[in-house]
Design an enzyme around this catalytic site. Structure first.
Site, PDB file in Angstrom:
ATOM      1  N   SER A 125     -26.673 -28.678  46.845  1.00 40.12           N
ATOM      2  CA  SER A 125     -27.823 -28.052  47.518  1.00 40.12           C
ATOM      3  C   SER A 125     -28.608 -27.105  46.626  1.00 40.12           C
ATOM      4  O   SER A 125     -29.721 -26.709  46.982  1.00 40.12           O
ATOM      5  CB  SER A 125     -27.351 -27.297  48.763  1.00 40.12           C
ATOM      6  OG  SER A 125     -26.829 -28.195  49.721  1.00 40.12           O
ATOM      7  N   GLU A 147      -9.994 -15.964 -18.876  1.00 37.04           N
ATOM      8  CA  GLU A 147     -10.396 -17.354 -19.070  1.00 37.04           C
ATOM      9  C   GLU A 147     -11.072 -17.647 -20.402  1.00 37.04           C
ATOM     10  O   GLU A 147     -10.959 -18.753 -20.913  1.00 37.04           O
ATOM     11  CB  GLU A 147     -11.347 -17.763 -17.927  1.00 37.04           C
ATOM     12  CG  GLU A 147     -10.730 -17.715 -16.545  1.00 37.04           C
ATOM     13  CD  GLU A 147      -9.634 -18.759 -16.377  1.00 37.04           C
ATOM     14  OE1 GLU A 147      -9.822 -19.907 -16.837  1.00 37.04           O
ATOM     15  OE2 GLU A 147      -8.581 -18.428 -15.806  1.00 37.04           O
TER      16      GLU A 147
END
Length: 833
Positions: free
Chosen positions: A476, A91
């Site tokens: 229950s 780069e």
């Protein structure tokens, strides 16, 4: 003549000088104009890039990760020179010498653009310019942006040194496959750390920034290979690798995870499941989604992998048992096209992309398969990750209604698992994800640490977590909170409550609740009422205590935020989550202390600072050097006492009776003392069991996602009880258990568990139970409570309730059977006994 010549050249010089000055002035003006409103680059000095948040087990093994941008930040000092050199060569080979921009590179790019008449335009951006573009500017290709890049790059070079700029670049750059930064990319493409990369692998990564989508390691393999070799050549010319090394590296084939040359890093992670996804959901609520996905959190989970696997196995086994008892084949709903079945390569490719569950382990791993041939006596299938084809014999579908032809067609995608005989493979066995679903949670009763959580049959089939997100009627299993309110209000386990018919006028009409057995049992002690799950006793008790008091208890325990004070809610008709119910039961088990359930022990930020810790107790002697060997340090807790310890023990003792001789006695049989409560709602739309030992509490519920009756025989004890038993058998082997702690301030009295009458201290037998009573509060035996309900003189009693009634349509469109219309009498139900 000489004057003319001098004048002529003087004019040319003046013109050139003026032109140069004008150009310089123009350039300066342009840079001044564009440089006025640029974003500040000072923030880059304190830049914290978005990084991955990772979840670890208690043993330190990574079990999941979450990120919007998959990035692992690595300081420049920890990035090998080889990686830096590869990117610099690819780069910006003059990176260490230029002042932020490369004039020669820009000039060369301009000349190339002119020569190609705009067909070949390259950026010529330095690494510093790319940093500015990635962080502060857009990515558009315009001269204006390039000018801003140069200005900001020169400013950045004056602020940060080269290594810091390179650090920003190598951690921010996008390298494809949702990988940002070189560390994440090395893991994504090679499943290696940066230090393990060879030169050709570093060059491969350095080839990516130009255009990651154009250099895919599979689709664009040749193009990526050419670019990689270019980077290697630049590294050689820049003196970073020798000619011999270059010769070896350039000859290496292009290998990657995507091409199947390496195992992916995710193969070392377990499949994502309900536990880690629930951590994600809760932490995004606590810290915000953006912070969780970008903050680089290190999360220490409470999960116990061994128990999590057992929870999944037990829950799946229970769901599959019910599903197979229905005898209906539904399959996956996925069918391959006939053209995809033309050859093995075609159906394997299509099968690989089929959207079916691949995370199921039950009696072995479940594999996706495609039906290739439907016979009368067998089914021929092609199985994923298994060579050739296999068969399913007719004997394997005895549980299913109809034969192969009635249930299968060529191209159907199914799930199969290997069936063995005498330890060797026999045939493939058909499987399906049950339509009925459910949830399971287990946690430590003292700390609230969740050890296991299963939110359904398969996470890949349905990510909806039924343990924490599904609002269901507890039935229950809610009754212990009614009894807790009563015990704290002066009642005792020996208190007598009338079990007899009740009629209540409601806006929806006359409500006549009944017991599950359709029988009534007269005056009965509280203990028997909870052991046998008597509905009518619970309603009368709730009426005596007061529903606002019961609702307050439920809210105090965290079961509800704002419970409606209606009598029907005493039977668990208001919806809540399994997660809340299990946490509430933990407070029964630990003596009534507040428990905050958690899936997370600790959260650390990207710098290792602890920003959340669940256990905030003070270990006052942990740092004491004089602590005797073998002596445990003293831990001080200021946890809230939610209920009286004596009440907690009384309730626990009563719920032990549920397991020993009550509604769960046929399925729960553990080697340590165990307490719990079953729950079954009307028409068995939801079935529950929540239970605990001295150190572990666990709960299960099952039901259809769109609630509907599950049919005869579907009860909390018969469906969820075996799931609890299977899990807790392993849990007690690992964590042990012991007797429940008896709090101070009370004494035992033997009573008759059928009549509530006091017995002598030497009494023994199946009817004898030792109840714990508070000191100084001598119980009154023989007193009967009826809840204040009046009862008609012609209401059916005991067996008579089973006589014929009339069928009516309810407000919800269902049907119900009502007995003969009753008239109200003038005496209370209590007066009948």
């Amino acid at each position: 003549m000489l004057r003319f010549i001098l004048s002529f050249f003087g004019s040319i010089f003046s013109t050139l000088t003026l032109g140069v000055a004008m150009v310089a002035l123009t350039i300066g003006a342009v840079f001044w104009i564009y440089g006025r409103d640029l974003p500040s680059h000072d923030s880059l000095a304190q830049y914290q890039p978005p990084t991955i948040s990772r979840i670890y087990s208690g043993e330190g093994h990574m079990i999941d990760e979450f990120a919007k941008e998959r990035r692992l930040f690595t300081p420049s000092a920890d990035i090998p020179d080889l990686v830096k050199q590869a990117f610099i060569s690819a780069e910006d080979k003059n990176f260490y010498t230029h002042a932020g921009y490369d004039a020669r590179g820009i000039a060369a790019a301009a000349v190339e653009a002119v020569r190609s008449r705009g067909a070949n335009v390259r950026g010529a951006s330095t690494i510093t310019q790319q940093v500015m573009k990635n962080f502060l500017l857009s990515g558009d290709r315009r001269a204006e942006r390039k000018i801003k890049e140069i200005i900001l790059a020169t400013r950045l070079e004056e602020t940060l040194n080269k290594e810091r700029i390179l650090e920003l670049y190598l951690n921010e750059i996008f390298l494809g496959q949702n990988s940002y930064g070189v560390t994440a990319a090395a893991q994504t493409y090679f499943n290696k750390t940066l230090g393990e990369l060879a030169p050709h692998e570093a060059a491969t990564l350095a080839a990516m920034p130009k255009a990651p989508s154009d250099y895919h390691p599979v689709r664009q393999k040749e193009r990526l290979l050419a670019r990689r070799n270019y980077v290697l050549r630049e590294m050689r010319e820049n003196g970073y690798i020798s000619r011999d090394v270059y010769g070896v590296e350039v000859a290496q084939p292009l290998r990657s995870v995507q091409n199947g040359d390496f195992e992916g890093f995710r193969t070392a992670l377990p499949p994502r499941d309900y536990f880690t996804d629930e951590i994600r959901r809760q932490l995004t609520q606590d810290f915000g989604e953006g912070e969780f996905f970008t903050g680089g959190f290190t999360v220490r989970a409470t999960i116990d992998h061994e128990m999590q696997a057992e929870a999944a196995l037990a829950m799946r086994g229970g769901l599959q048992k019910y599903d197979r008892s229905r005898g209906k084949w539904r399959g996956t709903g996925v069918t391959l096209e006939e053209v995809q079945l033309a050859d093995e390569a075609g159906w394997r490719a299509a099968l690989a992309s089929a959207d079916v569950s691949r995370d199921i382990e039950l009696g072995g791993k479940w594999y996706p398969a495609v039906v290739l041939e439907v016979g009368d006596k067998s089914l021929t299938v092609g199985v994923e990750d298994n060579e050739g084809t296999g068969t399913v014999p007719r004997s394997d579908i005895k549980w299913m209604q109809g034969g192969f032809a009635a249930n299968f067609t060529r191209g159907d995608v199914v799930l199969v698992r290997a069936a063995e005989k005498d330890g060797t493979f026999s045939h493939w066995s058909l499987r399906q994800v049950p339509e009925v679903q459910g949830g399971f949670v287990a946690m430590d009763v003292n700390t609230g640490r969740v050890l296991a959580m299963q939110g359904g049959f398969s996470y890949q089939h349905s990510v909806f977590n039924r343990a924490t997100q599904a609002l269901r009627q507890p039935g229950s299993s809610f009754k212990p909170f009614v009894y807790a309110a009563a015990l704290d209000s002066g009642y005792s386990p020996a208190t007598i409550v009338v079990d007899a018919p009740i009629e209540i006028n409601t806006p929806q009409g006359l409500w006549r609740p009944k017991n599950s057995s359709n029988k009534f049992y007269g005056p009965t002690p509280l203990r028997t009422g909870i052991e046998m799950s008597r509905n009518l006793m619970t309603i009368r008790l709730a009426q005596e205590v007061g529903m606002p008091v019961v609702a307050g208890y439920a809210e105090r325990f965290g079961v509800y935020d704002n419970m409606g004070a209606f009598l029907a809610n005493s039977l668990g008709s208001e919806e809540t989550t399994l997660y809340k119910m299990v946490a509430a039961y933990a407070m029964f088990a630990n003596g009534g202390e507040r428990v905050q359930p958690t899936l997370v022990d600790r959260v650390q930020d990207r710098f290792g600072r602890t920003i959340y810790r669940h256990d905030d107790r003070d270990c006052v002697e942990c740092a004491d050097p004089d602590l005797a060997p073998g002596q445990a340090p003293r831990i001080v807790t200021d946890r809230e006492q939610v209920m009286d310890p004596i009440t907690a023990y009384q309730l626990t003792s009563m719920m032990r009776g549920v397991v020993d001789r009550g509604t769960a006695s046929s399925v729960i049989n553990l080697p340590v003392p165990t307490a719990g409560k079953t729950g079954t709602t009307n028409d068995s739309r939801d079935v529950w069991f929540v239970g605990f030992t001295s150190n572990i509490v666990a709960g299960c519920y099952m039901g259809f996602d769109q609630p509907r009756p599950m049919g005869r025989g579907a009860y909390g004890g018969t469906m969820c009880g075996p799931v609890f038993q299977q899990f807790m058998k392993k849990a007690t082997e690992k964590f042990g258990g012991g007797p429940f702690d008896v709090p101070e301030g009370g004494h035992f009295i033997k009573i008759d568990r059928y009549t509530g009458a006091r017995l002598p201290d030497n009494a023994s037998g199946a009817y004898v139970v030792a109840e714990y009573f508070r000191d100084g509060a001598e119980p009154i035996f023989g007193l009967t409570y009826d809840g204040g309900f009046a009862m008609g003189s012609n209401l059916p009693l005991i067996e008579e309730v089973q006589e014929s009634g009339r069928k009516v349509t309810t407000s919800s469109g269902g049907t119900a059977v009502l007995g003969p219309k009753a008239t109200f009498g003038t005496i209370s139900s209590g007066g009948l006994y």
